[in-house]
Design a protein around this motif. Structure first.
Motif, PDB file in Angstrom:
ATOM      1  N   ASP A  78       0.832  -1.220   0.000  1.00 50.16           N
ATOM      2  CA  ASP A  78       0.000   0.000   0.000  1.00 50.16           C
ATOM      3  C   ASP A  78       0.865   1.268   0.000  1.00 50.16           C
ATOM      4  OD1 ASP A  78      -2.151  -1.689   0.221  1.00 50.16           O
ATOM      5  OD2 ASP A  78      -2.306  -1.503   2.402  1.00 50.16           O
ATOM      6  N   PHE A  79       2.138   1.092   0.286  1.00 48.55           N
ATOM      7  CA  PHE A  79       3.063   2.231   0.391  1.00 48.55           C
ATOM      8  C   PHE A  79       4.061   2.138  -0.766  1.00 48.55           C
ATOM      9  CE2 PHE A  79       6.288   4.325   3.589  1.00 48.55           C
ATOM     10  CZ  PHE A  79       6.246   5.493   2.852  1.00 48.55           C
ATOM     11  N   ALA A  80       3.568   2.371  -1.968  1.00 49.31           N
ATOM     12  CA  ALA A  80       4.446   2.237  -3.142  1.00 49.31           C
ATOM     13  C   ALA A  80       5.190   3.541  -3.393  1.00 49.31           C
ATOM     14  CB  ALA A  80       3.604   1.885  -4.365  1.00 49.31           C
ATOM     15  N   VAL A  81       6.524   3.459  -3.401  1.00 45.70           N
ATOM     16  CA  VAL A  81       7.349   4.648  -3.688  1.00 45.70           C
ATOM     17  C   VAL A  81       8.368   4.264  -4.749  1.00 45.70           C
ATOM     18  CG1 VAL A  81       8.959   6.358  -2.733  1.00 45.70           C
ATOM     19  CG2 VAL A  81       7.074   5.513  -1.318  1.00 45.70           C
ATOM     20  N   GLU A  82       8.321   4.955  -5.873  1.00 42.92           N
ATOM     21  CA  GLU A  82       9.238   4.648  -6.982  1.00 42.92           C
ATOM     22  C   GLU A  82      10.659   5.038  -6.606  1.00 42.92           C
ATOM     23  OE1 GLU A  82       8.569   3.128  -9.976  1.00 42.92           O
ATOM     24  OE2 GLU A  82       6.662   2.751  -8.959  1.00 42.92           O
ATOM     25  N   PRO A  83      11.656   4.198  -6.899  1.00 46.12           N
ATOM     26  CA  PRO A  83      13.043   4.613  -6.691  1.00 46.12           C
ATOM     27  C   PRO A  83      13.315   5.871  -7.533  1.00 46.12           C
ATOM     28  CG  PRO A  83      12.908   2.281  -7.216  1.00 46.12           C
ATOM     29  CD  PRO A  83      11.551   2.850  -7.458  1.00 46.12           C
ATOM     30  N   GLN A  84      14.041   6.821  -6.946  1.00 46.43           N
ATOM     31  CA  GLN A  84      14.342   8.051  -7.678  1.00 46.43           C
ATOM     32  C   GLN A  84      15.816   8.383  -7.555  1.00 46.43           C
ATOM     33  OE1 GLN A  84      12.667  12.165  -7.131  1.00 46.43           O
ATOM     34  NE2 GLN A  84      10.746  11.097  -7.518  1.00 46.43           N
ATOM     35  N   GLY A  86      19.179   9.840  -6.773  1.00 45.10           N
ATOM     36  CA  GLY A  86      19.643  10.786  -5.745  1.00 45.10           C
ATOM     37  C   GLY A  86      18.764  10.857  -4.508  1.00 45.10           C
ATOM     38  N   LYS A  87      17.719  10.015  -4.430  1.00 47.51           N
ATOM     39  CA  LYS A  87      16.861  10.043  -3.245  1.00 47.51           C
ATOM     40  C   LYS A  87      16.862   8.680  -2.556  1.00 47.51           C
ATOM     41  CE  LYS A  87      13.682  13.792  -4.127  1.00 47.51           C
ATOM     42  NZ  LYS A  87      12.275  14.221  -4.139  1.00 47.51           N
ATOM     43  N   THR A  88      16.779   8.700  -1.233  1.00 44.58           N
ATOM     44  CA  THR A  88      16.726   7.450  -0.467  1.00 44.58           C
ATOM     45  C   THR A  88      15.296   7.253   0.024  1.00 44.58           C
ATOM     46  OG1 THR A  88      18.990   7.843   0.274  1.00 44.58           O
ATOM     47  CG2 THR A  88      17.723   6.217   1.513  1.00 44.58           C
ATOM     48  N   ARG A  89      14.750   6.060  -0.178  1.00 44.46           N
ATOM     49  CA  ARG A  89      13.399   5.750   0.310  1.00 44.46           C
ATOM     50  C   ARG A  89      13.509   5.080   1.684  1.00 44.46           C
ATOM     51  NH1 ARG A  89      11.086   1.600  -3.700  1.00 44.46           N
ATOM     52  NH2 ARG A  89      13.072   0.663  -3.126  1.00 44.46           N
ATOM     53  N   PHE A  90      12.454   5.160   2.469  1.00 44.20           N
ATOM     54  CA  PHE A  90      12.432   4.432   3.745  1.00 44.20           C
ATOM     55  C   PHE A  90      12.422   2.927   3.467  1.00 44.20           C
ATOM     56  CE2 PHE A  90      10.934   8.621   5.036  1.00 44.20           C
ATOM     57  CZ  PHE A  90      11.763   8.850   6.125  1.00 44.20           C
ATOM     58  N   HIS A  91      11.923   2.549   2.280  1.00 48.03           N
ATOM     59  CA  HIS A  91      11.934   1.137   1.882  1.00 48.03           C
ATOM     60  C   HIS A  91      13.354   0.598   1.762  1.00 48.03           C
ATOM     61  CE1 HIS A  91       8.041   2.645   0.590  1.00 48.03           C
ATOM     62  NE2 HIS A  91       7.606   1.414   0.391  1.00 48.03           N
ATOM     63  N   ASP A  92      14.323   1.485   1.562  1.00 49.75           N
ATOM     64  CA  ASP A  92      15.713   1.045   1.364  1.00 49.75           C
ATOM     65  C   ASP A  92      16.369   0.586   2.666  1.00 49.75           C
ATOM     66  OD1 ASP A  92      15.351   1.713  -1.302  1.00 49.75           O
ATOM     67  OD2 ASP A  92      16.122   3.752  -1.041  1.00 49.75           O
ATOM     68  N   PHE A  93      15.694   0.810   3.802  1.00 49.92           N
ATOM     69  CA  PHE A  93      16.202   0.340   5.096  1.00 49.92           C
ATOM     70  C   PHE A  93      15.318  -0.805   5.578  1.00 49.92           C
ATOM     71  CE2 PHE A  93      17.324   4.929   5.028  1.00 49.92           C
ATOM     72  CZ  PHE A  93      18.704   4.798   5.087  1.00 49.92           C
ATOM     73  N   LYS A  94      15.852  -1.617   6.475  1.00 55.09           N
ATOM     74  CA  LYS A  94      15.053  -2.734   7.013  1.00 55.09           C
ATOM     75  C   LYS A  94      14.221  -2.211   8.188  1.00 55.09           C
ATOM     76  CE  LYS A  94      17.558  -6.945   5.768  1.00 55.09           C
ATOM     77  NZ  LYS A  94      18.972  -6.750   5.430  1.00 55.09           N
ATOM     78  N   LEU A  95      13.054  -1.675   7.894  1.00 53.73           N
ATOM     79  CA  LEU A  95      12.176  -1.158   8.940  1.00 53.73           C
ATOM     80  C   LEU A  95      10.952  -2.061   9.049  1.00 53.73           C
ATOM     81  CD1 LEU A  95      12.265   2.671   8.032  1.00 53.73           C
ATOM     82  CD2 LEU A  95      13.775   1.421   9.592  1.00 53.73           C
ATOM     83  N   SER A  96      10.396  -2.173  10.258  1.00 57.71           N
ATOM     84  CA  SER A  96       9.261  -3.079  10.480  1.00 57.71           C
ATOM     85  C   SER A  96       8.009  -2.576   9.755  1.00 57.71           C
ATOM     86  CB  SER A  96       8.972  -3.173  11.979  1.00 57.71           C
ATOM     87  OG  SER A  96       8.399  -1.948  12.419  1.00 57.71           O
ATOM     88  N   PRO A  97       7.081  -3.478   9.441  1.00 57.11           N
ATOM     89  CA  PRO A  97       5.832  -3.053   8.800  1.00 57.11           C
ATOM     90  C   PRO A  97       5.068  -2.033   9.645  1.00 57.11           C
ATOM     91  CG  PRO A  97       6.034  -5.461   8.770  1.00 57.11           C
ATOM     92  CD  PRO A  97       7.161  -4.948   9.611  1.00 57.11           C
ATOM     93  N   GLU A  98       5.093  -2.204  10.984  1.00 58.19           N
ATOM     94  CA  GLU A  98       4.384  -1.257  11.860  1.00 58.19           C
ATOM     95  C   GLU A  98       4.946   0.156  11.714  1.00 58.19           C
ATOM     96  OE1 GLU A  98       4.438  -5.284  13.880  1.00 58.19           O
ATOM     97  OE2 GLU A  98       5.955  -3.981  12.989  1.00 58.19           O
ATOM     98  N   LEU A  99       6.276   0.235  11.671  1.00 54.07           N
ATOM     99  CA  LEU A  99       6.931   1.543  11.541  1.00 54.07           C
ATOM    100  C   LEU A  99       6.675   2.131  10.150  1.00 54.07           C
ATOM    101  CD1 LEU A  99       8.702   3.755  12.649  1.00 54.07           C
ATOM    102  CD2 LEU A  99      10.709   2.310  12.318  1.00 54.07           C
TER     103      LEU A  99
END
Length: 477
Positions: A78-84, A86-99
């Motif tokens: 549900d949280f789709a963010v296209e890689p861009q 020069g930008k870092t997505r929160f998806h690029d880190f190992k974060l929990s689904p709750e966070l």
């Protein structure tokens, strides 16, 4: 009821209450179970007795805070963010689904530069020191790091109420309240508890909150935290992550001796993760960082990023004796509705506010002399538009995030150029445009070159239009 009485006779009161608590919350995960036993553990003086007595009640707040089913209907897809580039997505880190769910709710698709850099180190357990102004996203950087650490490490089995696992120390009450608000939003689906200790607020109320449930993340001003610590109500020997925010400001305000006392109560630096943030890296700040951190990563974000392109900057050359007339006429002639005025000293702030009120302007002041409950009320009134002009010192202005401030006026130019950047950052937030107007008089115009050097550009000095210097009309009392 009779069954409960019979059970009490057979097993004794505490076991029945434990049974009742467990059956009331059948879905509870393992961490809650080990907290009920050991009523006689003699670890801490005074504090354990009332805490143990309140044990059955503790299940109540925990049950209320169970939005787990809601979280399960949400998926990372549900949280789709296209890689861009020069930008870092929160998806690029190992974060929990709750966070990630909470980050999605807040509408943060990409990391700010400081978040991208800090998280790269802190999520691997490294200490870090960061140079960044307010408004760069540093708060979310350290909160995401803390939440991940607390989620990955199960809480200790034997644990008292007043033992936070993460501690954030900040210099002002406003900043503590703001950090705690951000922390509550980010921990929304995690079941972690956030608490605040601030001076000027009801001590007993804060103590009751501490006794009612476990404290995972504690945000505090140094003085009030020491009060709790010295009374034996708060114990810091379980702190896994320590954050010192606005270290330079704590130095300026003389809080470092108190902070040292606090840090001595926490585990040694080799056994905790320490993050230190400061708007400037002075020699003093770096010395503190050396004492309190272990081989830290150093992250610096240039302040130019904060002297936002969305803020139109003006400087009026004006005699000190004409500054008040200029302020009054600017606000009343233009019918501005949400203006923040900065002055360097508390007595100046008080004088400006008193004159504005006397001359019929809806104004209030914010300085270290104003009691906390009144400061919170003032900020709410300003936020809701009941107050038109808020006059503040730099210390009181720190950590104020209010949308829709159209104009910032520097009645006196700050002695520290970084404070200029901080002040004008109160407007032009969240993509809106804003205007800053600085009054340069005979006493403070010498500050301009240092401000321009920091900004990396000149700000041209203008003469105010003569109609803005007309006398203030006398009010009939």
């Amino acid at each position: 009821m009779t069954v409960l009485k019979a059970l009490k006779k057979m097993f004794g009161k505490s076991e029945v209450e434990q049974l009742a608590t467990e059956t009331a919350a059948p879905v509870k995960q393992p961490p809650a179970a080990p907290q009920a036993p050991a009523p006689s553990a003699p670890l801490k003086t005074e504090a354990p007795a009332p805490v143990r007595a309140e044990k059955p009640a503790e299940a109540k707040p925990r049950r209320e805070r169970k939005p787990k089913p809601a979280a399960s209907t949400w998926k990372l897809e549900d949280f789709a963010v296209e890689p861009q580039e020069g930008k870092t997505r929160f998806h690029d880190f190992k974060l929990s689904p709750e966070l990630m769910h909470a980050i999605h709710d807040l509408g943060f698709p990409y990391c700010t530069p400081i978040q991208a850099q800090v998280l790269g180190y802190t999520l691997r357990g490294k200490d870090a020191i960061g140079r960044a102004q307010t408004g760069t996203g540093k708060t979310a950087a350290f909160l995401i790091s803390i939440i991940t650490q607390l989620q990955q490490t199960p809480p200790p089995k034997e644990r008292y109420m007043g033992e936070p696992r993460a501690l954030i120390i900040a210099p002002t009450r406003e900043l503590v309240v703001q950090i705690a608000k951000d922390a509550a939003a980010l921990t929304k689906y995690t079941g972690l508890n956030v608490m605040t200790f601030v001076g000027g607020m009801d001590f007993d109320k804060q103590l009751k909150a501490l006794e009612a449930r476990h404290c995972d993340i504690l945000v505090a001003t140094p003085g009030r935290l020491l009060d709790f610590n010295q009374r034996g109500e708060a114990h810091l020997d379980m702190v896994e992550v320590l954050v010192l925010d606005e270290a330079d400001r704590m130095l300026d305000m003389g809080f470092i001796p108190q902070v040292r006392q606090i840090i001595r109560q926490t585990p040694p630096k080799s056994e905790r993760q320490t993050l230190l943030f400061s708007a400037t890296f002075t020699e003093d700040v770096m010395n503190l960082a050396k004492q309190w951190t272990t081989d830290p990563a150093i992250v610096e974000i240039e302040p130019e990023n904060v002297a936002s392109e969305t803020v139109e900057q003006h400087v009026y050359a004006v005699a000190g004796s004409d500054k008040y007339k200029l302020l009054y006429n600017l606000v009343t002639e233009n019918k501005w509705e949400r203006v923040m005025v900065f002055a360097n000293r508390k007595d100046e702030v008080r004088r400006i506010e008193e004159r504005l009120v006397r001359d019929g302007v809806n104004a209030a002041q914010l300085s270290g002399d104003v009691p906390q409950h009144k400061r919170i009320k003032t900020l709410e009134s300003f936020r809701e538009g009941r107050i038109t002009v808020l006059v503040a010192t730099d210390v009181a202005g720190r950590g104020i995030h209010i949308d829709g401030i159209s104009h910032v006026i520097n009645f006196t130019l700050p002695e520290d150029p970084d404070d200029y950047v901080h002040r004008i950052g109160r407007t032009g937030r969240a993509g809106t445009s804003g205007v800053s107007i600085s009054f340069a008089g005979e006493d403070d115009s010498y500050q301009l070159p240092a401000i321009e050097a920091l900004l990396g550009r000149k700000i041209s000095c203008e003469m105010p239009p003569t109609e803005l210097l007309k006398p203030v009309p006398r009010k009939h009392h």
